[in-house]
Motif scaffolding. Structure first.
Motif, mmCIF file in Angstrom:
data_model
loop_
_atom_site.group_PDB
_atom_site.id
_atom_site.type_symbol
_atom_site.label_atom_id
_atom_site.label_comp_id
_atom_site.label_asym_id
_atom_site.label_seq_id
_atom_site.Cartn_x
_atom_site.Cartn_y
_atom_site.Cartn_z
ATOM 1 N N PRO A 14 5.166 -71.866 -10.729
ATOM 2 C CA PRO A 14 6.187 -70.863 -11.005
ATOM 3 C C PRO A 14 7.159 -71.333 -12.063
ATOM 4 O O PRO A 14 7.523 -72.496 -12.125
ATOM 5 N N ASP A 16 10.177 -70.130 -12.205
ATOM 6 C CA ASP A 16 11.509 -69.846 -11.690
ATOM 7 C C ASP A 16 12.350 -71.104 -11.643
ATOM 8 O O ASP A 16 11.864 -72.196 -11.416
ATOM 9 N N ALA A 19 12.055 -72.246 -7.909
ATOM 10 C CA ALA A 19 10.687 -72.524 -7.492
ATOM 11 C C ALA A 19 9.898 -73.129 -8.630
ATOM 12 O O ALA A 19 8.852 -72.656 -9.010
ATOM 13 N N GLU A 40 11.423 -64.481 -12.182
ATOM 14 C CA GLU A 40 12.089 -64.996 -10.989
ATOM 15 C C GLU A 40 11.144 -65.813 -10.140
ATOM 16 O O GLU A 40 11.466 -66.885 -9.683
ATOM 17 N N ALA A 41 9.966 -65.321 -9.893
ATOM 18 C CA ALA A 41 8.973 -66.049 -9.109
ATOM 19 C C ALA A 41 7.629 -65.779 -9.742
ATOM 20 O O ALA A 41 6.777 -65.137 -9.178
ATOM 21 N N GLU A 44 4.115 -66.842 -7.585
ATOM 22 C CA GLU A 44 3.932 -66.998 -6.147
ATOM 23 C C GLU A 44 2.554 -66.477 -5.818
ATOM 24 O O GLU A 44 2.191 -65.402 -6.237
ATOM 25 N N ALA A 204 5.919 -61.820 -0.618
ATOM 26 C CA ALA A 204 6.178 -62.681 -1.775
ATOM 27 C C ALA A 204 6.152 -61.937 -3.099
ATOM 28 O O ALA A 204 6.931 -62.240 -3.999
ATOM 29 N N ARG A 207 9.642 -57.937 -5.832
ATOM 30 C CA ARG A 207 10.775 -58.475 -6.568
ATOM 31 C C ARG A 207 12.081 -57.923 -6.013
ATOM 32 O O ARG A 207 12.108 -56.837 -5.409
ATOM 33 N N ARG A 237 14.834 -65.766 0.602
ATOM 34 C CA ARG A 237 13.781 -65.669 -0.413
ATOM 35 C C ARG A 237 13.803 -66.883 -1.343
ATOM 36 O O ARG A 237 12.748 -67.462 -1.655
ATOM 37 N N GLU A 240 12.421 -69.849 0.443
ATOM 38 C CA GLU A 240 10.968 -69.756 0.573
ATOM 39 C C GLU A 240 10.282 -70.080 -0.745
ATOM 40 O O GLU A 240 9.248 -70.765 -0.777
ATOM 41 N N GLN A 241 10.833 -69.589 -1.843
ATOM 42 C CA GLN A 241 10.286 -69.920 -3.152
ATOM 43 C C GLN A 241 10.388 -71.421 -3.421
ATOM 44 O O GLN A 241 9.471 -72.025 -3.991
ATOM 45 N N THR A 244 7.643 -73.082 -1.640
ATOM 46 C CA THR A 244 6.392 -72.892 -2.369
ATOM 47 C C THR A 244 6.292 -73.870 -3.530
ATOM 48 O O THR A 244 5.208 -74.336 -3.875
#
Length: 750
Positions: A14, A16, A19, A40-41, A44, A204, A207, A237, A240-241, A244
């Motif tokens: 990613p 991000d 992340a 942003e991610a 994922e 995931a 957005r 979120r 969680e990112q 990941t």
């Protein structure tokens, strides 16, 4: 040289700011009607993320009942800052908020607004476990063994999916998300979404702006940017990112900055609410001691008590916020490792017998056997050829009467190590094969099973490919080992780290709390020379008289795909003698013009053409199955029927339900480096298109090139980005708490 860049999704990692790390090497993130995240991610990967957790994860969840014990033992530790008593200002505000959460109250003070000191590179204390030997060897409580799993999680109830479809339609969200949302939120998913529309961010690939639109459709005028439900959901979120990307926690300052960039008006309050709702946990970790103050020139030195208070106030700290599952896993892992370091291992043989076994071995194998003889935890490092040393240990331990087993984080590593053990003459563990997967060992589907106390029924466990061990799996392993057992973590520290959160092997190597045996056996031949050079940051030209290494320059993405297919189908079989089924293609990402999807489509057309009657798959297709994120099992498609897609995998026959196929099955002629780690193939074709330059790093190149046993072809379109990545771009850092938890705690002065 001209290149043809693909979409931004053609990365495995990613982009991000939070992340920033390896993406999940599972199935595609694409969902019909949903837009994949970008920026942003960016990458994922939601393979299996929407399904119920595996039994291994369920076992970790069951460990939460031990939280009271963990917290009690934390409170008993001695340190320079006791219960926040020497803190002031913003750090004290956060600790007050944490105490309020623990007491069941809602904190009212603002969370930190001032900068948090950066983490120090290390600690000045002498190496050692973070608990005494007596404290590190508690009596193990009985615990039930988890039930074996079929490898395919059951889906949500049809009626639950139906009700979720209705609420998604009401909010203008794609109804195709219903199975994932229902699996994530459970039986009351519809009510949960209507009460808190931002729960949609648990999926995931949704957005924040999409979740905001969903919330506006359901809440109308009540939908506001400062809604505490939005701030809480975005906080979770981001965490969680970060997981990941490999982080087990984030520094508070970084987390609040990211929340501000995502339009949260009061980031501190958002974090505070997430803590109050038990969505996350906060930690205060002392960093490296800044050193002893210089002597005072204007008078005598202060007394000892005043000096201790001043040192405690001056010691820098960092405030971390993380999800509960990773926080508890890291605490549990630190406890388990300290127990192994401080315990006396079961002998299984006399000291002379251990020495005789070591004397019969050679080189690093002898050192490893001697280290294991007297220690409960040992680390072993080395390349591919070095695996012969833990194989020799396994054989010697069997002859000494120990119940010895080897576990690998993945099916590819299990097959590779099993072949090595077989070539070495096997072990005394018969008739059961001594090589299993970590997940199979923990669930009881493979391995020796568990004893009456719920511990694994073994005396020695060797974990191969240990850098792939994430913090949750490592915690489960250490908690499951019986008292007196030995644990050997073996692996190549230069490869990519785990797909899951944590960097367990690297943290342990840095902590130096146990013996470390570094193999001196080099990998042979031109391939070994090439990969060894990459490991130290040098991309050398090597002599390859047998065409062991071939570089194929390309100008654009279309040529890269054409040449990769040509190599697999024609050139390598003809010139090297390796058939297509024994050749693996590796590329940096899933998307883009030269990602795994494009390459697999082209390879399928040549090697197993067909209409893709079942979700794009036909009988005979080469695939990888990801039943849960981070676990990749190679296999082939056998057939498809009303029950789902039938696969023949390394773990046996698997039936993947129709609704799960898109999420957890990919074609497998082309893989990413994260999917390929742990495996070795007679021939490997590494494809480096022009748009891959931004994601290349030394560990990526080392891992991809190191998968080849006899022949490596490099389809090269990144020009100088390849040597630059090898020389200048190391592994991306990960934020973890394990080094602090493993460090010795200074004694409190009287």
């Amino acid at each position: 040289m001209s290149t043809e860049p693909g979409p931004a999704e053609n990365t495995e990692e990613p982009a991000d700011a939070v992340a920033a790390g390896p993406g999940e090497p599972g199935a595609d993130t694409a969902v019909p009607g949903a837009v994949e995240p970008a920026g942003e991610a960016a990458q994922e990967d939601a393979a299996g993320a929407s399904g119920p957790v595996s039994e291994a994860e369920a076992e970790l969840a069951a460990q939460r009942i031990e939280r009271e014990r963990i917290e009690r033992r934390k409170a008993e530790r001695k340190g320079p800052v006791e219960a926040g008593g020497k803190l002031s200002g913003t750090a004290a505000d956060l600790l007050a908020a944490v105490r309020a959460v623990e007491s069941g109250e809602r904190p009212s003070a603002a969370v930190l607004a001032a900068p948090v000191p950066e983490s120090a590179a290390g600690r000045g204390s002498a190496p050692g476990p973070h608990r005494s030997a007596a404290e590190a060897a508690p009596v193990r409580r009985p615990r039930p063994a988890p039930e074996p799993t079929s490898g395919v999680p059951a889906g949500p109830a049809p009626e639950t999916v139906l009700t979720v479809r209705r609420v998604l339609a009401d909010g203008g969200a794609p109804e195709a998300l219903a199975p994932q949302v229902a699996a994530l939120l459970g039986e009351g998913a519809e009510q949960a979404l209507r009460a808190d529309p931002w729960q949609l961010l648990r999926v995931a690939q949704v957005r924040p702006e999409q979740a905001d639109g969903f919330a506006r459709a359901l809440l109308g005028a009540e939908c506001r940017a400062d809604d505490e439900r939005r701030g809480r959901a975005l906080t979770v979120r981001l965490l969680e990112q970060a997981a990941t990307a490999g982080h087990t926690a984030l520094e508070l300052e970084r987390l609040t900055a990211e929340l501000g960039r995502r339009g949260v008006p009061d980031p501190d309050a958002a974090v505070q609410i997430a803590l109050a709702e038990s969505e996350a946990l906060a930690f205060e970790d002392a960093l490296e001691d800044p050193g002893t103050p210089a002597p005072r020139a204007d008078g005598p030195a202060p007394d000892a008590e005043a000096a201790a208070e001043e040192d405690a106030e001056r010691r820098p700290v960092r405030i971390l916020v993380g999800l509960e599952r990773y926080a508890l896993a890291e605490e549990s892992l630190a406890d388990g490792l300290a127990r192994l370091v401080g315990s006396v291992p079961k002998q299984g043989g006399s000291a002379p017998e251990w020495e005789e076994a070591a004397s019969a071995a050679r080189g690093g194998a002898a050192e490893l056997i001697r280290a294991v003889a007297g220690h409960g935890l040992v680390l072993h490092t080395g390349g591919e050829a070095a695996l012969a040393e833990p194989a020799a240990l396994l054989s010697a331990a069997g002859r000494l009467g120990l119940r010895a087993w080897t576990a690998s984080p993945g099916a590819l590593g299990r097959a590779r190590f099993a072949a090595l053990v077989e070539r070495a003459g096997g072990t005394a563990v018969e008739p059961v094969a001594p090589v299993v997967t970590v997940d199979g060992l923990l669930t009881g589907a493979e391995g020796p099973g568990r004893d009456a106390d719920g511990a694994l029924d073994l005396d020695l466990l060797v974990v191969s490919d240990a850098p792939q061990l994430d913090v949750e799996a490592a915690a489960l392993l250490t908690e499951s080992l019986p008292d007196g057992a030995r644990l050997v973590l073996a692996g190549d520290p230069a490869v990519l780290w785990s797909a899951g959160a944590g960097r367990v092997f690297a943290d342990l190597l840095a902590a130096r709390v146990c013996p470390q045996i570094a193999s001196r056996v080099p990998d042979p031949g031109p391939l070994g020379e090439l990969v060894s050079g990459i490991g130290i940051g040098e991309l050398n030209q090597v002599e390859a008289p047998g065409k062991e290494v071939v570089v194929v320059p390309v100008r654009d993405a279309g040529e890269a795909v054409h040449r990769a297919v040509q190599l697999v189908v024609d050139s390598v079989p003809r010139a090297i003698g390796v058939p297509a089924e024994d050749t693996q293609v590796i590329t940096p990402g899933h998307g883009g013009a030269v990602g795994t999807r494009a390459l697999n489509a082209a390879l399928k057309e040549r090697l197993n053409p067909g209409p893709g009657r079942f979700g794009g798959f036909d009988p005979g297709d080469r695939v990888v199955h990801s039943p849960v994120p981070g676990r990749v099992v190679p296999g082939r498609v056998e057939r498809a029927d009303a029950d789902g897609l039938h696969l023949s995998c390394a773990d046996g026959s698997v039936v993947v339900p129709k609704e799960r196929v898109e999420l957890c099955v990919r074609h497998g002629w082309a893989l990413t480096a994260h999917q390929a780690v742990g495996g070795r193939w007679p021939a490997v074709v590494v494809v480096l298109p022009g748009d891959a330059a931004q994601v290349l790093s030394r560990p990526w190149v080392y891992t991809a090139f190191g998968r080849a046993e006899r022949h490596l072809s490099v389809v090269h379109g990144v020009e100088e980005a390849l040597p630059r990545a090898v020389a200048e771009i190391p592994a991306r850092p990960r934020t973890t708490r394990l080094p602090v938890l493993l460090a010795p705690q200074p004694a409190e002065s009287d």
